[in-house]
Scaffold this active site. Structure first.
Site, short mmCIF file in Angstrom:
data_model
loop_
_atom_site.label_atom_id
_atom_site.label_comp_id
_atom_site.label_asym_id
_atom_site.label_seq_id
_atom_site.Cartn_x
_atom_site.Cartn_y
_atom_site.Cartn_z
N THR A 12 0.01 -37.01 1.09
CA THR A 12 0.63 -37.91 2.06
C THR A 12 1.40 -38.99 1.30
OG1 THR A 12 -1.29 -39.40 2.21
CG2 THR A 12 -1.24 -37.50 3.70
N ILE A 18 4.62 -42.28 -6.90
CA ILE A 18 3.43 -41.56 -7.33
C ILE A 18 3.29 -40.23 -6.60
CG2 ILE A 18 0.90 -41.62 -7.26
CD1 ILE A 18 1.12 -44.66 -7.79
N SER A 139 -6.27 -49.05 -5.49
CA SER A 139 -5.50 -50.04 -6.24
C SER A 139 -6.46 -50.93 -7.01
CB SER A 139 -4.66 -50.90 -5.30
OG SER A 139 -4.10 -52.01 -5.99
N TYR A 152 -4.65 -56.83 2.01
CA TYR A 152 -4.39 -55.56 1.31
C TYR A 152 -5.54 -55.21 0.38
CZ TYR A 152 -1.90 -52.12 -1.57
OH TYR A 152 -1.52 -50.98 -2.24
#
Length: 251
Positions: A12, A18, A139, A152
């Protein structure tokens, strides 16, 4: 012999950065077919041209939209009948410091990075191969406190809990679930952060200086790590959080 010979994979957010680098790696490692998704048709079309392989299918859609996910998995089931590898790469968001956070900002960030991830994985299970591999793209902000990233960061931190719990939920099916946490990576999105060219250059330089290697990473450096988690090379690896960050969150 490739590490992914005969595998059917879905990435996805696979139209650039990336995701696109990973699609290239999957194909190079022998994947029989790679599905990629993205919200912008023109970018998806360009990605298919760059990949230049008949074994790629691009499907336009929003990873946080339930109808789009249903349509995606219906197509994969119809065309291939199964899925062996899922790289949940779609994500992103805007940033705001405490005091400036809006309900819209919160909802948009969590819908894409938490709700979207949850249902991308849950809805794939009926067609997912026992013994397959699921990789969630996280992340380093999940463990680092940076200015204006609290929403986030919280969303990405949720992926760590997802991987732990889903590894247990899916253990009878021998499906492995792992999180990959990139550091600063030279993607179009990364290069766009900042209002002016001067701000953008300063941002990139600052992020590079925050790594031990004093540079930002390349998308292919993440893609090779995804291949590791997707392949039998990591057959005894599940429930982990793998940092590929030049030491940014380690030292």
């Amino acid at each position: 012999m490739g590490k992914l010979d005969g595998k059917i994979a879905l990435i996805t957010g696979g139209s650039e950065g990336i995701g696109l680098a990973t699609a290239k790696r999957f194909l190079a490692e022998g994947a029989a077919h790679v599905f990629i998704t993205g919200r912008r048709k023109e970018v998806l079309d360009e990605a298919v041209k760059k990949l230049g392989d008949k074994n790629v299918t691009a499907v336009q859609g929003d990873a946080s939209n339930m109808a789009d996910l249903d349509r995606l998995y219906s197509l994969i089931q119809k065309e291939k009948g199964r899925l062996d590898i899922l790289f949940v790469n779609a994500g992103g968001g805007t940033f705001a410091p405490l005091g400036s956070i809006t309900e819209e900002h919160f909802d948009d960030t969590f819908n894409l990075n938490v709700k979207g991830v949850l249902f991308t994985v849950q809805k794939v299970l009926p067609i997912f191969t026992d013994g397959g591999s699921i990789i969630l793209n996280g992340s380093i902000v999940s463990v680092k406190g940076l200015f204006a990233t609290s929403i986030y960061s919280a969303a990405k931190a949720a992926l760590r809990s997802f991987a732990r719990c889903w590894t247990v939920d899916l253990k009878e099916r021998k499906i492995r679930v792992n999180v990959l946490n990139p550091g600063p990576i030279d993607t179009p999105l990364f290069r766009s952060l900042g209002s002016t060219e001067k701000e953008k250059r300063a941002f990139v330089a600052g992020m590079a200086a925050g790594t031990v290697m004093n540079r930002v990473g390349e998308p292919d450096e993440i893609a090779t790590a995804v291949v590791f988690l997707a392949s039998d090379d990591s057959s005894y690896v599940t429930g982990i959080e793998l940092f590929v960050d030049g030491g940014a969150a380690q030292i």
